[in-house]
Structure formats: C-alpha cells, structure tokens
Scaffold this motif. Sequence first.
Motif, PDB file in Angstrom:
ATOM      1  N   TYR A  31      12.550   8.162 -11.799  1.00 11.96           N
ATOM      2  CA  TYR A  31      11.809   9.384 -11.480  1.00 11.96           C
ATOM      3  C   TYR A  31      10.401   9.019 -11.033  1.00 11.96           C
ATOM      4  N   ASN A  32       9.937   9.730 -10.012  1.00 15.43           N
ATOM      5  CA  ASN A  32       8.644   9.431  -9.421  1.00 15.43           C
ATOM      6  C   ASN A  32       8.094  10.707  -8.796  1.00 15.43           C
ATOM      7  N   GLN A  33       6.806  10.695  -8.494  1.00 15.08           N
ATOM      8  CA  GLN A  33       6.276  11.717  -7.615  1.00 15.08           C
ATOM      9  C   GLN A  33       6.791  11.407  -6.215  1.00 15.08           C
ATOM     10  N   PRO A  34       6.712  12.360  -5.303  1.00 17.12           N
ATOM     11  CA  PRO A  34       6.986  12.009  -3.911  1.00 17.12           C
ATOM     12  C   PRO A  34       6.009  10.892  -3.521  1.00 17.12           C
ATOM     13  N   ALA A  35       6.541   9.776  -3.088  1.00 21.41           N
ATOM     14  CA  ALA A  35       5.701   8.594  -2.859  1.00 21.41           C
ATOM     15  C   ALA A  35       6.401   7.635  -1.920  1.00 21.41           C
ATOM     16  N   GLY A  36       5.615   6.752  -1.318  1.00 10.85           N
ATOM     17  CA  GLY A  36       6.206   5.745  -0.460  1.00 10.85           C
ATOM     18  C   GLY A  36       5.151   4.878   0.186  1.00 10.85           C
ATOM     19  N   HIS A  37       5.608   4.000   1.052  1.00  2.00           N
ATOM     20  CA  HIS A  37       4.738   3.029   1.701  1.00  2.00           C
ATOM     21  C   HIS A  37       3.986   3.609   2.894  1.00  2.00           C
ATOM     22  N   LEU A  38       2.799   3.107   3.082  1.00  2.00           N
ATOM     23  CA  LEU A  38       2.003   3.392   4.266  1.00  2.00           C
ATOM     24  C   LEU A  38       2.617   2.622   5.423  1.00  2.00           C
ATOM     25  N   ASP A  39       2.887   3.309   6.522  1.00  2.00           N
ATOM     26  CA  ASP A  39       3.429   2.653   7.716  1.00  2.00           C
ATOM     27  C   ASP A  39       2.294   2.106   8.574  1.00  2.00           C
ATOM     28  N   ASP A  40       2.579   1.081   9.332  1.00  2.00           N
ATOM     29  CA  ASP A  40       1.598   0.495  10.241  1.00  2.00           C
ATOM     30  C   ASP A  40       1.126   1.564  11.227  1.00  2.00           C
ATOM     31  N   GLY A  41      -0.182   1.684  11.406  1.00  4.61           N
ATOM     32  CA  GLY A  41      -0.738   2.641  12.341  1.00  4.61           C
ATOM     33  C   GLY A  41      -0.838   4.059  11.813  1.00  4.61           C
ATOM     34  N   VAL A  46       0.876  -1.177   0.000  1.00  2.00           N
ATOM     35  CA  VAL A  46       0.000   0.000   0.000  1.00  2.00           C
ATOM     36  C   VAL A  46       0.908   1.220   0.000  1.00  2.00           C
ATOM     37  N   THR A  47       0.737   2.058  -1.024  1.00  3.32           N
ATOM     38  CA  THR A  47       1.584   3.231  -1.168  1.00  3.32           C
ATOM     39  C   THR A  47       0.733   4.485  -1.358  1.00  3.32           C
ATOM     40  N   VAL A  48       1.375   5.616  -1.176  1.00  8.98           N
ATOM     41  CA  VAL A  48       0.759   6.920  -1.382  1.00  8.98           C
ATOM     42  C   VAL A  48       1.677   7.734  -2.283  1.00  8.98           C
ATOM     43  N   ALA A  49       1.097   8.692  -2.998  1.00 13.50           N
ATOM     44  CA  ALA A  49       1.878   9.590  -3.841  1.00 13.50           C
ATOM     45  C   ALA A  49       1.164  10.927  -3.928  1.00 13.50           C
TER      46      ALA A  49
END
Length: 161
Positions: free
Chosen positions: A40-50, A15-18
């Motif tokens: 190259y990407n938008q600012p993005a990354g994984h959803l952390d637990d909690g 599960v990621t966000v951007a």
Amino acid sequence: MVDSVPTAEIWRPHVTVACVVADGDRYLMVEEEVNGRLAYNQPAGHLDDGESLVAAALRETLEETGWTVELQHLIGVHQWRSTEHGDAVVRFSFAARAVSHDPDRPLDTDIRRALWLTRAEIAALGDRLRSPMVLLSIDAWLAGQRLPLDMLSYLPEGDPT
C-alpha cells in the motif's frame, strides 16, 4: 581543471513523487503488487526525464488512481534507502486536492485498486506499507507542514532563463 567522472561511477538516487490526497479523515491510497506481494502506498512514482516534479505528481496520481488532483503544497523532501531494491530514494511529497474521478480509466498494470483509508487504517497495515515515507508524509501534513509550490523551479531544456 575539473576531473571528469565516468557516468557509471556517479551515484544517482531514484527521484520519486507522491501525493497526500485528503478527503476529511481519509487518504487516497493504492493497493499494488510489488515483487509478488500486495503493498500500500500513496499515488507515487518516478520522475521521468524532462518532466517537472509537479507534472510527475499529477501524472502518477491520475495513472494510479483515475483521480485528477490539484497540487496545493509541497509537504517535504524525504530521503530513504529502499528495502525493496536497496537503492536510495529521494521523494518529493505533495499535498493535493481531489478534483474529479474517472472510474473507467484503466490503472497502471501493477495497481490493483485505489481506495480511501483513515490514518489509523493505514498505520494498521504495518509492513504492508510500501515504505515508511507513507506515514511520514501524512504525519507531516497533519502537523501542518506546508511549503509553497513556487519553491520548486523547472527549467526545461533549452530555456535560457
């Protein structure tokens, strides 16, 4: 009776966000090292637990670019199988407005730099884009796809409501 499935057998996508952060005709992007190559990407990354999706999007943008942003809309939810690691990815793409920048803030270790590019410059990057979701989310935003943020609910652990 409900059958219990061992945890190891339950399929779980990443599960990621951007964030699509627009400034006129330019978009905030990151140049990052991925498996020894620049992507190259938008600012993005994984959803952390909690963590809520909104908090994750704000955190990832700040950590990767030094920009504090204000989320405006949910652009969409995109599902894709990564060619990088082969796992499924579910990405929540947000539209955001740049609020302030801290040029002295250290960026995540795999991020080389944050930069502003036009859609044409982003499209010209071709296979150097981290995923097809980069242009998909920009094009959805350009087409006017905007969903209210209150569509998302976050119920912290222990919240009785």
